[in-house]
Design an enzyme around this catalytic site. Structure first.
Site, PDB file in Angstrom:
ATOM      1  N   ASP A   1       0.929  -1.048   0.109  1.00  0.00           N
ATOM      2  CA  ASP A   1      -0.249   0.009   0.084  1.00  0.00           C
ATOM      3  C   ASP A   1       0.998   1.287  -0.014  1.00  0.00           C
ATOM      4  O   ASP A   1       1.693   1.365   0.913  1.00  0.00           O
ATOM      5  CB  ASP A   1      -0.986  -0.133   1.428  1.00  0.00           C
ATOM      6  CG  ASP A   1      -2.019   1.126   1.237  1.00  0.00           C
ATOM      7  OD1 ASP A   1      -2.958   0.899   0.606  1.00  0.00           O
ATOM      8  OD2 ASP A   1      -1.621   2.187   1.660  1.00  0.00           O
TER       9      ASP A   1
ATOM     10  N   TYR B   1       2.825  10.077  -0.197  1.00  0.00           N
ATOM     11  CA  TYR B   1       3.998   9.365   0.513  1.00  0.00           C
ATOM     12  C   TYR B   1       5.216   9.804  -0.039  1.00  0.00           C
ATOM     13  O   TYR B   1       6.252   9.584   0.506  1.00  0.00           O
ATOM     14  CB  TYR B   1       3.860   7.965   0.805  1.00  0.00           C
ATOM     15  CG  TYR B   1       2.450   7.465   1.385  1.00  0.00           C
ATOM     16  CD1 TYR B   1       1.649   8.270   2.140  1.00  0.00           C
ATOM     17  CD2 TYR B   1       2.139   6.049   1.521  1.00  0.00           C
ATOM     18  CE1 TYR B   1       0.590   7.754   2.831  1.00  0.00           C
ATOM     19  CE2 TYR B   1       1.040   5.552   2.328  1.00  0.00           C
ATOM     20  CZ  TYR B   1       0.356   6.492   2.660  1.00  0.00           C
ATOM     21  OH  TYR B   1      -0.892   6.052   3.466  1.00  0.00           O
TER      22      TYR B   1
ATOM     23  N   LYS C   1      -3.134   6.192  -3.885  1.00  0.00           N
ATOM     24  CA  LYS C   1      -3.991   7.069  -3.573  1.00  0.00           C
ATOM     25  C   LYS C   1      -3.943   8.273  -4.241  1.00  0.00           C
ATOM     26  O   LYS C   1      -2.919   8.848  -4.272  1.00  0.00           O
ATOM     27  CB  LYS C   1      -4.206   7.202  -2.023  1.00  0.00           C
ATOM     28  CG  LYS C   1      -4.167   5.716  -1.311  1.00  0.00           C
ATOM     29  CD  LYS C   1      -4.227   6.173   0.131  1.00  0.00           C
ATOM     30  CE  LYS C   1      -3.920   4.755   0.718  1.00  0.00           C
ATOM     31  NZ  LYS C   1      -2.325   4.414   1.076  1.00  0.00           N
TER      32      LYS C   1
ATOM     33  N   HIS D   1      -7.919   9.609  -1.246  1.00  0.00           N
ATOM     34  CA  HIS D   1      -7.010   9.499  -0.037  1.00  0.00           C
ATOM     35  C   HIS D   1      -7.763  10.221   1.361  1.00  0.00           C
ATOM     36  O   HIS D   1      -7.924   9.670   2.185  1.00  0.00           O
ATOM     37  CB  HIS D   1      -5.672  10.182  -0.149  1.00  0.00           C
ATOM     38  CG  HIS D   1      -4.618  10.013   0.797  1.00  0.00           C
ATOM     39  ND1 HIS D   1      -3.499   9.874   0.278  1.00  0.00           N
ATOM     40  CD2 HIS D   1      -4.637   9.342   1.908  1.00  0.00           C
ATOM     41  CE1 HIS D   1      -2.618   9.282   1.472  1.00  0.00           C
ATOM     42  NE2 HIS D   1      -3.438   9.066   2.394  1.00  0.00           N
TER      43      HIS D   1
END
Ligand code: A2P
Length: 307
Positions: free
Chosen positions: A52, A57, A82, A113
């Protein structure tokens, strides 16, 4: 302690579009470049088949490279990324950029998200107003975002689409829209101190799989210090993490533990069968201690409010 081999989780859950998702996946939030590469490689070597990540990120490139370098066929790894809040107006373009970074032709799951559209013009991850509040786009709705996300499936860029950080109230708004493609999953903070029993019931009723991020309570894994979890770990003669992930899997919820430590990565894949009364005991921990560890300020939007 449970030995690594005989309790490695291989459970998968069926999604509402007929595809399946492995119950345990490696979370990569806060894992930097080299760390995310090494942890994904180690996870895949240790038996994980679910990774994931997210555009936010900033580690899609090393995550994708690790998936490729692992040598495991693409079709055997479940990959989620996401859509970030500043891209709600253009999910297809945003996903194409994510795929470019990941070095993949498709993701298995593309999630919205947060249900909060942020100003796409500023170029910032968290655009702010002069008054210090987040620059939220109030004349856009997450329903429109999801409608646009449907195109990602139609174009073959995502096998499934879903949401993240959605309350029952927001799910009701989304499901009331005339969607061609239903969300398959809702990824939320969920752990023994935040079991979200009502949200889980609602999701089950609507065939939406819940995914638990920060299943150990995020930094420092505070959930593993919970006295009920420690007592149950002693009863079953396993590590406390095994109790947490066994509880999630018993409830039909995906667990997405983040770790960059090889032995903790391995440990987080281990599950056992818990007696139903022990699942119930964990469901009740929140009555004594209820904590949400991840609660970004979206003022004036109250993302988790049910009112
Ligand atoms: P590390 O990456 O150094 O292992 P969560 O999944 O709830 O977000 O928790 C992540 C945090 O918990 C990270 O700080 C991670 O550190 C730590 N962690 C992950 N797995 C374990 C484990 N089995 N035991 C102890 N700490 C863990």
């Amino acid at each position: 302690m449970t030995s690594p081999d005989n309790h490695r989780c291989t459970t998968t859950f069926k999604l509402n579009n007929g595809t399946s998702i492995p119950a345990i996946g490696l979370g990569t939030w806060k894992a930097r470049d080299e760390e995310s590469y090494e942890s994904v490689i180690h996870a895949l070597k240790s038996g994980y088949r679910h990774i994931d990540t997210a555009a936010a990120y900033a580690n899609e490139a090393p995550v994708g490279k690790a998936i490729k370098d692992s040598g495991i066929p693409r079709s055997e790894v479940y990959v989620t990324t996401k859509l970030w809040c500043t891209r709600h107006n253009e999910p297809v373009k945003a996903l194409k950029e994510s795929l470019e970074k990941l070095g993949l032709k498709y993701v298995d799951l593309y999630l919205m998200h947060w249900p909060v559209p942020l100003n796409p013009q500023s170029g910032e991850k968290f655009p702010m107003l002069p008054n210090g509040k987040r620059d939220i786009v109030f004349d856009w709705s997450f329903v429109k975002t999801f409608e646009l996300m449907q195109e990602c499936v139609k174009l073959g860029l995502a096998k499934s689409i879903g949401v993240s950080n959605f309350s029952i109230k927001n799910l009701k708004t989304l499901l009331a829209a005339n969607l061609e493609i239903k969300p398959v999953a809702n990824q939320v903070e969920l752990h023994p101190q935040l079991p979200l029993l009502e949200l889980a019931d609602f999701c089950k009723q609507h065939q939406i799989v819940l995914e638990a991020y920060s299943p150990l309570g995020s930094d420092g894994a505070p959930v593993l210090k919970d006295e009920t979890i420690i007592k149950l770990a002693a009863k079953y003669q396993v590590a406390p993490s095994v109790i947490v992930f066994s509880w999630l899997v018993a409830r039909g919820i995906c667990g997405l533990p983040k770790s960059i430590n090889p032995s903790r990565i391995e440990q987080n894949l281990l599950v056992i069968d818990l007696a139903p009364e022990d699942v119930e005991t964990i469901n009740n921990i929140h009555k004594k201690k209820s904590i949400r560890y991840i609660n970004p300020d979206w003022d004036p939007v109250d993302v988790f409010s049910e009112v």
